[in-house]
Design a protein around this motif. Structure first.
Motif, PDB file in Angstrom:
ATOM      1  N   VAL A 267      57.128  42.954  53.792  1.00 37.21           N
ATOM      2  CA  VAL A 267      57.483  42.303  55.044  1.00 37.21           C
ATOM      3  C   VAL A 267      56.918  43.156  56.187  1.00 37.21           C
ATOM      4  O   VAL A 267      57.142  44.357  56.237  1.00 37.21           O
ATOM      5  CB  VAL A 267      59.013  42.183  55.188  1.00 37.21           C
ATOM      6  CG1 VAL A 267      59.372  41.487  56.490  1.00 37.21           C
ATOM      7  CG2 VAL A 267      59.580  41.434  54.002  1.00 37.21           C
ATOM      8  N   SER A 268      56.193  42.512  57.104  1.00 32.51           N
ATOM      9  CA  SER A 268      55.524  43.302  58.142  1.00 32.51           C
ATOM     10  C   SER A 268      56.516  43.782  59.189  1.00 32.51           C
ATOM     11  O   SER A 268      57.542  43.158  59.437  1.00 32.51           O
ATOM     12  CB  SER A 268      54.439  42.466  58.816  1.00 32.51           C
ATOM     13  OG  SER A 268      55.023  41.399  59.516  1.00 32.51           O
ATOM     14  N   GLN A 270      56.040  43.759  62.259  1.00 35.17           N
ATOM     15  CA  GLN A 270      56.033  42.754  63.321  1.00 35.17           C
ATOM     16  C   GLN A 270      57.116  41.687  63.088  1.00 35.17           C
ATOM     17  O   GLN A 270      57.839  41.311  64.008  1.00 35.17           O
ATOM     18  CB  GLN A 270      54.651  42.109  63.323  1.00 35.17           C
ATOM     19  CG  GLN A 270      54.402  41.192  64.493  1.00 35.17           C
ATOM     20  CD  GLN A 270      53.132  40.365  64.254  1.00 35.17           C
ATOM     21  OE1 GLN A 270      52.300  40.704  63.420  1.00 35.17           O
ATOM     22  NE2 GLN A 270      53.011  39.275  64.985  1.00 35.17           N
ATOM     23  N   TYR A 271      57.232  41.253  61.848  1.00 34.87           N
ATOM     24  CA  TYR A 271      58.241  40.238  61.532  1.00 34.87           C
ATOM     25  C   TYR A 271      59.645  40.761  61.818  1.00 34.87           C
ATOM     26  O   TYR A 271      60.466  40.087  62.426  1.00 34.87           O
ATOM     27  CB  TYR A 271      58.117  39.842  60.059  1.00 34.87           C
ATOM     28  CG  TYR A 271      59.075  38.754  59.625  1.00 34.87           C
ATOM     29  CD1 TYR A 271      58.707  37.421  59.634  1.00 34.87           C
ATOM     30  CD2 TYR A 271      60.376  39.067  59.211  1.00 34.87           C
ATOM     31  CE1 TYR A 271      59.576  36.423  59.260  1.00 34.87           C
ATOM     32  CE2 TYR A 271      61.267  38.069  58.828  1.00 34.87           C
ATOM     33  CZ  TYR A 271      60.857  36.752  58.850  1.00 34.87           C
ATOM     34  OH  TYR A 271      61.738  35.769  58.482  1.00 34.87           O
TER      35      TYR A 271
END
Ligand SMILES: Nc1ncnc2c1ncn2[C@@H]1O[C@H](COP(=O)(O)OP(=O)(O)OP(=O)(O)O)[C@@H](O)[C@H]1O
Ligand SMILES: [Mg+2]
Lengths: 348, 224
Positions: A267-268, A270-271
């Protein structure tokens, strides 16, 4: 924003607490700005209605209308498109015993200010000791045709019309003719108000031109009052910023291990950051909306003596202010999220 | 056929007097269809090895290759993407998002990958792992073994080429540990995955296709 929404729904209590806090502070902010606006209006509403841009007063008056006296020569040397103002504060009574402190303001019926005055009922007539008075008199029980008895004088002013938003230094205004005020203050001219700004060469010696804005700022007590309010309002913004930061920080620290694993699972950052911003945004929007609704209800239910004015611009400014504070409040938690190293969580 | 190769990998932490060699000149190779165990005592470098294999850390020296392309020179962003697409991590704990039901854990993966294939695939996986009746439960309503099985199912759901598991059985008793390892072995064989399990539990040794031992950062292959 699947993760963000699911989390808020699952942890209702935590997130409602934050929403409740945002709501309380926003509500207080809306009420305070409402009071600040309301009190400011009481001080300056009449002046705003004049729709003027400058005022010429005696240089020694420090911008105070009551302390400014212009000589006939000074008045005569000013351009003649100005409105000459003669002012007198006094207590007025009706024949059936109603009392009111008022600002008597005399001006020519041909002046631009008088022409601009709006009338909510009655007629716009100040001849022969008639007066156009603030509609505050109306809400206090005065009627068209009533006489206002001026204290310590035999002058009787007949009410011919009511005009809206006519308060000056928190007192309702009674507009009368220069002839009528003669018996009270010898018809002295306190100031001349202009629609435009005068070239400095046109200002006679011994007088001083002020913009309407700085004239309002010099109204007795006005600046101190507004400064006090602005101080409290500014402080509330700081409080909400700190409170949101702390809450989000604690929530984030608690879930750091999970966040680390999510990163390991691909999961990035950013997310995760957007998730947090989104939560912060949603919470502040909900809090602000409830606060606006309750603020409006409060303004309606409060007795009309409480000078609270909740207008659109207040609501928009407060709403946006709170939302910005909430997003700023998410910055520290976001730093945590960006910094968490999945390796540390796994290796730990 | 996929593969994972460590080519003379060294990992050094710190500098000067606090310099610590966690991995020393490691050569390692794994291929599809294998369950590989990496065994070693505490502090020997197992987690360091696994995190380098998953692109969570970069080696000080040497190369890590997945399908013959080097991963340690990729940017952080690319490595994250690689993990989402090719690698499944199964850890000792915190594998599951605490506020999502078992079903939602899978939906979340769909959202992340912008896909919505897969009701059927999820059901297939879950029934394979005996988890179908747990769909609506939250992680804190599951036993340790159930949690690990859900974590494995979640990792498999993205259909990764690799599964990297760090002490997946540490929270489980012997019986359950055996079951989880058996499951991983079957998955490696049937679904043709590379599954690397890091553990200090020597009892699991017999279940693997290949066993490496790591001691003080040095890796050797154990003959069976
Ligand atoms: N960030 C770091 N900085 C310095 N030293 C580190 C760091 N990470 C790990 N080490 C050291 O590297 C060695 C290997 O650590 P690692 O976590 O790989 O051990 P492990 O085999 O997983 O042990 P365990 O079985 O206890 O989990 C340890 O001696 C540890 O102290
Ligand atoms: Mg470890």
């Amino acid at each position: 924003m699947f993760l963000a929404i699911k989390e808020m729904l699952h942890e209702k209590l935590r997130y409602s607490l934050i929403v409740a806090l945002i709501f309380l502070v926003s509500y207080l902010l809306i009420i305070l700005t409402g009071l600040a606006t309301g009190l400011a209006n009481l001080n300056k509403a009449a002046i705003n209605e004049w729709d003027a841009s400058s005022i010429v007063l005696n240089s020694d008056s420090e911008g105070r209308l009551q302390q400014s006296f212009l000589s006939q020569d000074e008045v005569a040397s000013l351009p003649n498109n100005g409105t000459r103002i003669s002012q007198y504060s006094t207590l007025v009574k009706s024949e059936n015993g109603l009392k009111e402190n008022a600002q008597l303001v005399a001006l020519d019926s041909k002046s631009f200010i008088f022409k601009k005055l709006k009338i909510t009922s009655g007629s716009k007539n100040i001849r022969n000791n008639a007066g156009v008075v603030s509609d505050k008199f109306k809400s206090d029980g005065f009627k068209i045709g009533d006489y206002l008895l001026v204290a310590n004088s035999s002058l009787r002013i007949k009410i011919t019309g009511f005009t809206p938003r006519a308060t000056l230094s928190a007192l309702p205004v009674v507009y009368i003719s220069p002839d009528t005020i003669q018996s009270l203050n010898k018809g002295v001219t306190n100031a001349v108000v202009f629609k435009n700004t005068l070239n400095n060469s046109k200002i006679p010696k011994g007088t001083n031109q002020l913009s309407i804005g700085s004239f309002i700022n010099k109204l007795p007590g006005y600046s101190a009052q507004q400064l006090t309010f602005n101080f409290m309002i500014g402080f509330l913004y700081i409080i909400i910023l700190i409170v949101i930061s702390i809450f989000l920080y604690i929530l984030t620290v608690q879930k750091l291990p999970n966040l680390g694993v999510l990163k390991a699972q691909g999961v990035s950052t950013q997310y995760l950051v957007l998730s947090t911003l989104f939560q912060s945004f949603i919470m502040s929007v909900i809090g602000v909306i409830i606060a606006i609704i309750l603020g409006e209800i409060t303004a309606i239910t409060l007795p009309s003596e409480v000078p609270i004015v909740i207008d659109k611009s207040n609501i928009i400014v407060t709403g946006i202010g709170i939302i910005i504070m909430s997003l700023l409040g998410a910055l520290i938690p976001i730093r945590q999220i960006a910094k968490v190293d999945p390796y540390k969580i796994i290796g730990g | 056929m996929s593969n994972l190769i460590f080519d003379s990998v060294t990992k050094i932490f710190g500098e000067g007097s606090s310099k610590y060699v966690a991995l020393e000149n490691i050569n390692f190779e794994a291929e599809s269809g294998q369950l590989i165990l990496v065994i070693g005592p505490s502090g020997s470098g197992k987690t360091t090895f696994l995190t380098i294999a998953g692109g969570l850390q970069t080696p000080t020296n040497g190369d890590v290759k997945i399908n013959d392309s080097t991963i340690n020179s990729l940017s952080k962003k690319q490595q994250t993407k690689l993990r989402l697409e090719k690698i499944g991590f199964v850890l000792q704990s915190y594998n599951l998002v605490p506020f999502l039901t078992v079903e939602e854990q899978f939906k979340f993966v769909d959202k992340l990958k912008n896909q919505n294939l897969t009701e059927q695939k999820m059901h297939e996986l879950l029934s394979d792992l005996g988890l179908l009746e747990l769909l609506k439960k939250y992680p804190n309503q599951l036993s340790g073994g159930q949690k690990q099985r859900v974590a494995i199912a979640r990792a498999l759901y993205t259909d990764p080429d690799y599964i990297l598991a760090d002490e997946p059985t540490a929270a489980l008793d012997t019986d359950r540990s055996m079951k989880v390892i058996e499951l991983l072995r079957d998955l490696a064989h049937k679904r043709n995955k590379i599954i690397i399990v890091v553990t200090h539990d020597l009892r699991l040794k017999d279940m693997a296709d290949k066993v490496y031992q790591i001691i003080d950062g040095k890796m050797t292959i154990l003959e069976k």
